[in-house]
Design a protein around this motif. Structure first.
Motif, PDB file in Angstrom:
ATOM      1  N   THR A 142       0.820  -1.224   0.000  1.00 10.37           N
ATOM      2  CA  THR A 142       0.000   0.000   0.000  1.00 10.37           C
ATOM      3  C   THR A 142       0.848   1.266   0.000  1.00 10.37           C
ATOM      4  OG1 THR A 142      -0.102   0.137   2.417  1.00 10.37           O
ATOM      5  CG2 THR A 142      -1.829  -1.165   1.322  1.00 10.37           C
ATOM      6  N   LYS A 143       2.121   1.141   0.398  1.00 10.05           N
ATOM      7  CA  LYS A 143       3.011   2.312   0.421  1.00 10.05           C
ATOM      8  C   LYS A 143       4.428   1.898   0.065  1.00 10.05           C
ATOM      9  CE  LYS A 143       0.227   5.516   2.189  1.00 10.05           C
ATOM     10  NZ  LYS A 143      -0.082   5.702   3.603  1.00 10.05           N
ATOM     11  N   ASN A 177       0.697   3.897   8.718  1.00  5.44           N
ATOM     12  CA  ASN A 177      -0.066   3.443   9.875  1.00  5.44           C
ATOM     13  C   ASN A 177      -0.271   1.926   9.840  1.00  5.44           C
ATOM     14  OD1 ASN A 177      -2.611   2.757   8.507  1.00  5.44           O
ATOM     15  ND2 ASN A 177      -2.680   4.956   8.063  1.00  5.44           N
ATOM     16  N   SER A 178      -1.010   1.422  10.798  1.00  3.66           N
ATOM     17  CA  SER A 178      -1.091  -0.032  10.995  1.00  3.66           C
ATOM     18  C   SER A 178      -1.866  -0.752   9.892  1.00  3.66           C
ATOM     19  CB  SER A 178      -1.703  -0.335  12.359  1.00  3.66           C
ATOM     20  OG  SER A 178      -2.997   0.238  12.425  1.00  3.66           O
ATOM     21  N   ASN A 179      -2.515  -0.002   9.016  1.00  2.00           N
ATOM     22  CA  ASN A 179      -3.178  -0.641   7.871  1.00  2.00           C
ATOM     23  C   ASN A 179      -2.243  -0.805   6.673  1.00  2.00           C
ATOM     24  OD1 ASN A 179      -5.753  -0.768   9.137  1.00  2.00           O
ATOM     25  ND2 ASN A 179      -6.018   1.425   8.731  1.00  2.00           N
ATOM     26  N   ASP A 180      -1.064  -0.242   6.785  1.00  2.00           N
ATOM     27  CA  ASP A 180      -0.181  -0.224   5.613  1.00  2.00           C
ATOM     28  C   ASP A 180       0.656  -1.496   5.472  1.00  2.00           C
ATOM     29  OD1 ASP A 180      -0.617   2.192   4.185  1.00  2.00           O
ATOM     30  OD2 ASP A 180       0.296   3.315   5.832  1.00  2.00           O
ATOM     31  N   VAL A 181       0.859  -1.860   4.206  1.00  2.00           N
ATOM     32  CA  VAL A 181       1.825  -2.896   3.845  1.00  2.00           C
ATOM     33  C   VAL A 181       2.929  -2.163   3.079  1.00  2.00           C
ATOM     34  CG1 VAL A 181       2.223  -5.045   2.598  1.00  2.00           C
ATOM     35  CG2 VAL A 181      -0.011  -4.603   3.680  1.00  2.00           C
ATOM     36  N   ALA A 191       2.894  -1.075  10.946  1.00  2.00           N
ATOM     37  CA  ALA A 191       2.606  -1.533   9.577  1.00  2.00           C
ATOM     38  C   ALA A 191       3.285  -2.877   9.327  1.00  2.00           C
ATOM     39  CB  ALA A 191       3.092  -0.500   8.563  1.00  2.00           C
ATOM     40  N   ARG A 192       2.861  -3.554   8.256  1.00  2.00           N
ATOM     41  CA  ARG A 192       3.514  -4.805   7.878  1.00  2.00           C
ATOM     42  C   ARG A 192       4.583  -4.498   6.830  1.00  2.00           C
ATOM     43  NH1 ARG A 192       3.422  -9.123   4.460  1.00  2.00           N
ATOM     44  NH2 ARG A 192       1.664  -8.673   3.090  1.00  2.00           N
TER      45      ARG A 192
END
Lengths: 189, 189
Positions: free
Chosen positions: A52-53, A115-119, A145-146
């Motif tokens: 995602t990023k 943030n914690s939703n990011d891969v 994040a992952r």
């Protein structure tokens, strides 16, 4: 990546035992078309990871990171080496030591952009001792994040930064990994 | 550039009387596709100038400069804010004062990458008082190169840096020029 290895052999300049100068196309003068090819190749290796990023640190990682972000169709975040005068309260930071420059700096990222939703896919031009990379991995952890992995243009494998991080379970893809080098001689892994 | 103005209005944050934060898409988080659109637009304005090099300064000008270089099919050179440890003898440098940071730095360019045969297009993300731009113009002069002009993403026209340079004969194209701004209000020229 064969075209990259050929370009390193043609234009790279080895200085001493550890410095490879590729400022004709990568980190001072930039070849935009070739940068896009590099970006396409790195993006392809992480295509199925749900990235995602794309994340890098200023300055010489930015061009490649934007090329990767373009091919994966996700935003790019670059850590800054100075806290912006306009930086709001929320940010992550981590210390990075540069052996080349014999100095330590903090790198900063606004908490708005990781943030914690990011891969997260970390991208950088060089991997040597892995200091900058460790700072970025630390920030990904702080954000919760992952980490999908790390994409590197040139890894100086003999400097062992990549080896140590791989042992810790980080997936690292390097487009050109150098086993050893000396003046006029570059040997890839 | 209408899409840019809309993006500034939607995402820009005015702080005090002179600071416009656009770090969601331009200089901390970068939107790669939009950066390519910006690059295409700036390249188009200098398409017939015979540009041989795009020139910027690290760090936040790099993404846009690479997009412009891609569309004009020429190399991009970015000035560095520190002399590289591997910098050889030949380089240009110029002093740049940052009013935001209240500090002066030198910017450096290897003389290998700018010379008297070059036609240079300077690219930067912001133009305010024009300090960074003057440093780059100075380096173009030192190199004996011809300056085709300057392409800017956002010009804070009320800070007069652009006006002064235009009076000196420099062609400056800004994709969004801000006449005045205050919290919650941005007025374009």
């Amino acid at each position: 990546m064969q075209a990259l290895k050929e370009k390193i052999l043609a234009e790279g300049q080895v200085i001493g035992e550890t410095v490879l100068k590729v400022d004709s196309f990568l980190n001072h003068q930039v070849d935009p078309k070739f940068t896009m090819e590099i970006g396409r190749e790195l993006a392809g290796r992480f295509r199925n990871e749900g990235v995602t990023k794309v994340f890098t640190v200023e300055a010489s990682g930015i061009a490649v990171a934007v090329a990767v972000g373009l091919h994966l169709d996700v935003p790019v975040v670059f850590a800054k080496k100075k806290k912006a005068s306009t930086q709001d309260a929320g940010f992550y930071y981590s210390g990075v030591h540069s052996y080349t420059r014999q100095e330590s700096v903090n790198i900063y990222v606004s908490s708005k952009y990781l943030n914690s939703n990011d891969v997260v896919l970390i991208i950088d031009d060089f991997l040597a001792l892995g200091e900058a990379l460790r700072g970025m991995v630390d920030i990904v952890k702080q954000a919760g994040a992952r980490l999908a992995g790390v994409g590197i243009v040139i890894e100086k494998a003999f400097q062992k930064g990549g080896e140590a991080l791989r042992l810790e379970g980080v997936r690292i893809e390097s487009l050109a990994a150098i086993k050893k080098m000396s003046t006029g001689n570059i040997e890839f892994c």
